[in-house]
Write a protein that holds these residues in place. Structure first.
Motif, PDB file in Angstrom:
ATOM      1  N   THR A  79       0.836  -1.198   0.000  1.00 25.26           N
ATOM      2  CA  THR A  79       0.000   0.000   0.000  1.00 25.26           C
ATOM      3  C   THR A  79       0.869   1.246   0.000  1.00 25.26           C
ATOM      4  OG1 THR A  79      -1.683  -1.208   1.232  1.00 25.26           O
ATOM      5  CG2 THR A  79      -1.859   1.190   1.195  1.00 25.26           C
ATOM      6  N   ARG A  80       1.897   1.250   0.786  1.00 28.05           N
ATOM      7  CA  ARG A  80       2.814   2.392   0.848  1.00 28.05           C
ATOM      8  C   ARG A  80       3.515   2.593  -0.489  1.00 28.05           C
ATOM      9  NH1 ARG A  80       3.983   7.181   2.536  1.00 28.05           N
ATOM     10  NH2 ARG A  80       6.142   7.514   3.027  1.00 28.05           N
ATOM     11  N   LEU A  81       3.914   1.509  -1.137  1.00 24.99           N
ATOM     12  CA  LEU A  81       4.567   1.594  -2.440  1.00 24.99           C
ATOM     13  C   LEU A  81       3.629   2.186  -3.485  1.00 24.99           C
ATOM     14  CD1 LEU A  81       7.095   0.980  -4.102  1.00 24.99           C
ATOM     15  CD2 LEU A  81       6.156  -1.280  -4.547  1.00 24.99           C
ATOM     16  N   ARG A  82       2.375   1.820  -3.453  1.00 30.73           N
ATOM     17  CA  ARG A  82       1.405   2.385  -4.401  1.00 30.73           C
ATOM     18  C   ARG A  82       1.165   3.864  -4.140  1.00 30.73           C
ATOM     19  NH1 ARG A  82      -3.179  -2.107  -5.775  1.00 30.73           N
ATOM     20  NH2 ARG A  82      -1.731  -3.540  -6.770  1.00 30.73           N
ATOM     21  N   GLN A  83       1.150   4.277  -2.889  1.00 34.34           N
ATOM     22  CA  GLN A  83       0.984   5.691  -2.566  1.00 34.34           C
ATOM     23  C   GLN A  83       2.176   6.492  -3.064  1.00 34.34           C
ATOM     24  OE1 GLN A  83       0.469   5.657   1.671  1.00 34.34           O
ATOM     25  NE2 GLN A  83      -1.748   5.384   1.545  1.00 34.34           N
ATOM     26  N   LEU A  84       3.369   5.968  -2.863  1.00 38.07           N
ATOM     27  CA  LEU A  84       4.567   6.656  -3.350  1.00 38.07           C
ATOM     28  C   LEU A  84       4.593   6.704  -4.869  1.00 38.07           C
ATOM     29  CD1 LEU A  84       7.277   5.276  -0.917  1.00 38.07           C
ATOM     30  CD2 LEU A  84       6.282   7.571  -0.962  1.00 38.07           C
ATOM     31  N   SER A  85       4.159   5.633  -5.503  1.00 38.47           N
ATOM     32  CA  SER A  85       4.123   5.598  -6.957  1.00 38.47           C
ATOM     33  C   SER A  85       3.153   6.640  -7.509  1.00 38.47           C
ATOM     34  CB  SER A  85       3.728   4.211  -7.439  1.00 38.47           C
ATOM     35  OG  SER A  85       3.629   4.183  -8.828  1.00 38.47           O
ATOM     36  N   SER A  86       1.982   6.764  -6.918  1.00 41.76           N
ATOM     37  CA  SER A  86       1.020   7.765  -7.391  1.00 41.76           C
ATOM     38  C   SER A  86       1.533   9.174  -7.129  1.00 41.76           C
ATOM     39  CB  SER A  86      -0.346   7.550  -6.753  1.00 41.76           C
ATOM     40  OG  SER A  86      -0.308   7.832  -5.375  1.00 41.76           O
ATOM     41  N   SER A  87       2.243   9.371  -6.039  1.00 43.78           N
ATOM     42  CA  SER A  87       2.846  10.670  -5.761  1.00 43.78           C
ATOM     43  C   SER A  87       3.926  10.992  -6.793  1.00 43.78           C
ATOM     44  CB  SER A  87       3.445  10.671  -4.351  1.00 43.78           C
ATOM     45  OG  SER A  87       4.137  11.867  -4.110  1.00 43.78           O
ATOM     46  N   ASN A  88       4.735  10.009  -7.147  1.00 42.44           N
ATOM     47  CA  ASN A  88       5.768  10.215  -8.164  1.00 42.44           C
ATOM     48  C   ASN A  88       5.160  10.526  -9.526  1.00 42.44           C
ATOM     49  OD1 ASN A  88       7.819   9.771  -6.333  1.00 42.44           O
ATOM     50  ND2 ASN A  88       7.974   7.597  -6.806  1.00 42.44           N
ATOM     51  N   LEU A 125      14.313  11.584 -16.148  1.00 46.17           N
ATOM     52  CA  LEU A 125      13.651  10.939 -15.009  1.00 46.17           C
ATOM     53  C   LEU A 125      14.151   9.519 -14.819  1.00 46.17           C
ATOM     54  CD1 LEU A 125      11.437  11.031 -12.819  1.00 46.17           C
ATOM     55  CD2 LEU A 125       9.977   9.953 -14.508  1.00 46.17           C
ATOM     56  N   VAL A 126      14.296   8.797 -15.895  1.00 47.03           N
ATOM     57  CA  VAL A 126      14.792   7.422 -15.812  1.00 47.03           C
ATOM     58  C   VAL A 126      16.228   7.414 -15.279  1.00 47.03           C
ATOM     59  CG1 VAL A 126      15.409   5.397 -17.192  1.00 47.03           C
ATOM     60  CG2 VAL A 126      13.237   6.555 -17.573  1.00 47.03           C
ATOM     61  N   ALA A 127      17.050   8.359 -15.710  1.00 44.48           N
ATOM     62  CA  ALA A 127      18.423   8.437 -15.214  1.00 44.48           C
ATOM     63  C   ALA A 127      18.449   8.798 -13.736  1.00 44.48           C
ATOM     64  CB  ALA A 127      19.209   9.454 -16.026  1.00 44.48           C
ATOM     65  N   LYS A 128      17.557   9.700 -13.322  1.00 47.23           N
ATOM     66  CA  LYS A 128      17.498  10.072 -11.899  1.00 47.23           C
ATOM     67  C   LYS A 128      17.064   8.888 -11.044  1.00 47.23           C
ATOM     68  CE  LYS A 128      15.951  13.627  -8.788  1.00 47.23           C
ATOM     69  NZ  LYS A 128      17.219  13.974  -8.202  1.00 47.23           N
ATOM     70  N   ALA A 129      16.206   8.035 -11.588  1.00 45.76           N
ATOM     71  CA  ALA A 129      15.773   6.833 -10.879  1.00 45.76           C
ATOM     72  C   ALA A 129      16.794   5.707 -10.999  1.00 45.76           C
ATOM     73  CB  ALA A 129      14.429   6.372 -11.419  1.00 45.76           C
ATOM     74  N   LYS A 130      17.947   6.008 -11.583  1.00 44.89           N
ATOM     75  CA  LYS A 130      19.026   5.039 -11.771  1.00 44.89           C
ATOM     76  C   LYS A 130      18.557   3.822 -12.558  1.00 44.89           C
ATOM     77  CE  LYS A 130      21.364   6.693  -7.750  1.00 44.89           C
ATOM     78  NZ  LYS A 130      21.531   6.565  -6.325  1.00 44.89           N
ATOM     79  N   PHE A 131      17.698   4.087 -13.546  1.00 46.66           N
ATOM     80  CA  PHE A 131      17.181   3.087 -14.475  1.00 46.66           C
ATOM     81  C   PHE A 131      16.450   1.944 -13.767  1.00 46.66           C
ATOM     82  CE2 PHE A 131      20.622   5.314 -16.559  1.00 46.66           C
ATOM     83  CZ  PHE A 131      20.002   5.716 -17.729  1.00 46.66           C
ATOM     84  N   SER A 132      15.954   2.209 -12.577  1.00 48.51           N
ATOM     85  CA  SER A 132      15.154   1.245 -11.823  1.00 48.51           C
ATOM     86  C   SER A 132      13.717   1.773 -11.746  1.00 48.51           C
ATOM     87  CB  SER A 132      15.748   1.058 -10.427  1.00 48.51           C
ATOM     88  OG  SER A 132      14.939   0.204  -9.682  1.00 48.51           O
ATOM     89  N   PHE A 134       7.839   3.724 -10.047  1.00 44.03           N
ATOM     90  CA  PHE A 134       6.619   3.834 -10.836  1.00 44.03           C
ATOM     91  C   PHE A 134       6.022   2.455 -11.065  1.00 44.03           C
ATOM     92  CE2 PHE A 134       9.210   7.457 -12.002  1.00 44.03           C
ATOM     93  CZ  PHE A 134       8.325   8.490 -11.822  1.00 44.03           C
ATOM     94  N   ASP A 135       4.755   2.441 -11.480  1.00 41.09           N
ATOM     95  CA  ASP A 135       4.084   1.171 -11.743  1.00 41.09           C
ATOM     96  C   ASP A 135       4.578   0.505 -13.024  1.00 41.09           C
ATOM     97  OD1 ASP A 135       2.547   1.368  -9.459  1.00 41.09           O
ATOM     98  OD2 ASP A 135       0.921   2.406 -10.489  1.00 41.09           O
ATOM     99  N   SER A 136       4.781   1.314 -14.071  1.00 41.18           N
ATOM    100  CA  SER A 136       5.175   0.737 -15.351  1.00 41.18           C
ATOM    101  C   SER A 136       5.907   1.783 -16.185  1.00 41.18           C
ATOM    102  CB  SER A 136       3.941   0.251 -16.111  1.00 41.18           C
ATOM    103  OG  SER A 136       3.136   1.353 -16.470  1.00 41.18           O
ATOM    104  N   TRP A 137       6.433   1.328 -17.311  1.00 46.12           N
ATOM    105  CA  TRP A 137       7.100   2.244 -18.240  1.00 46.12           C
ATOM    106  C   TRP A 137       6.107   3.224 -18.852  1.00 46.12           C
ATOM    107  CZ3 TRP A 137      12.092   3.137 -19.278  1.00 46.12           C
ATOM    108  CH2 TRP A 137      13.015   2.233 -18.787  1.00 46.12           C
ATOM    109  N   ASN A 138       4.857   2.802 -19.022  1.00 51.05           N
ATOM    110  CA  ASN A 138       3.853   3.682 -19.616  1.00 51.05           C
ATOM    111  C   ASN A 138       3.655   4.939 -18.798  1.00 51.05           C
ATOM    112  OD1 ASN A 138       3.406   1.944 -21.727  1.00 51.05           O
ATOM    113  ND2 ASN A 138       1.688   0.930 -20.741  1.00 51.05           N
ATOM    114  N   SER A 139       3.711   4.833 -17.479  1.00 50.39           N
ATOM    115  CA  SER A 139       3.517   6.018 -16.649  1.00 50.39           C
ATOM    116  C   SER A 139       4.673   7.000 -16.817  1.00 50.39           C
ATOM    117  CB  SER A 139       3.347   5.636 -15.181  1.00 50.39           C
ATOM    118  OG  SER A 139       4.490   4.976 -14.701  1.00 50.39           O
ATOM    119  N   VAL A 140       5.851   6.510 -17.127  1.00 53.90           N
ATOM    120  CA  VAL A 140       6.995   7.394 -17.337  1.00 53.90           C
ATOM    121  C   VAL A 140       6.925   8.055 -18.703  1.00 53.90           C
ATOM    122  CG1 VAL A 140       9.502   7.473 -17.518  1.00 53.90           C
ATOM    123  CG2 VAL A 140       8.432   6.046 -15.800  1.00 53.90           C
TER     124      VAL A 140
END
Length: 104
Positions: A7-16, A60-67, A72-78
């Motif tokens: 649940t916490r991971l999903r909240q952080l993902s939606s915030s991102n 954004l992908v580089a800032k996330a260190k390609f992880s 995020f939930d998926s590549w589509n959101s990025v």
């Protein structure tokens, strides 16, 4: 039932995703003003928009260190999140800046 960690991971993902959408809109406005001042017209303006959005996604992908899946939930959101709203903002400020600099 989902665990508290999931649940916490999903909240952080939606915030991102929300923050990325806001930054994409802001960069669309800045890119529109730059395209208008430089005097880009027709297809070159839209190519400039796609270039700026590709650089934004790559940054954004580089800032996330390609992880991506850690933030995020998926590549589509990025790649696609906020793309159309950013396009509308880009066109609005592109035409506004072009009119101010080159017409008036």
């Amino acid at each position: 039932m989902l665990s508290t960690n999931t649940t916490r991971l999903r909240q952080l993902s939606s915030s991102n995703i929300r923050l990325f959408s806001l930054s994409r809109t802001f960069l669309s406005i800045i890119a529109g003003v730059i395209a208008g001042i430089v005097g880009l017209t027709n297809l070159t303006g839209f190519v400039f928009y796609f270039f700026v959005m590709a650089i934004t996604s790559l940054g954004l992908v580089a800032k996330a260190k390609f992880s991506i899946h850690a933030y995020f939930d998926s590549w589509n959101s990025v790649v696609l999140d906020g793309f159309l709203s950013g396009l509308m903002s880009f066109v609005l400020f592109w035409t506004f800046a072009y009119d101010l600099v080159h017409i008036f």
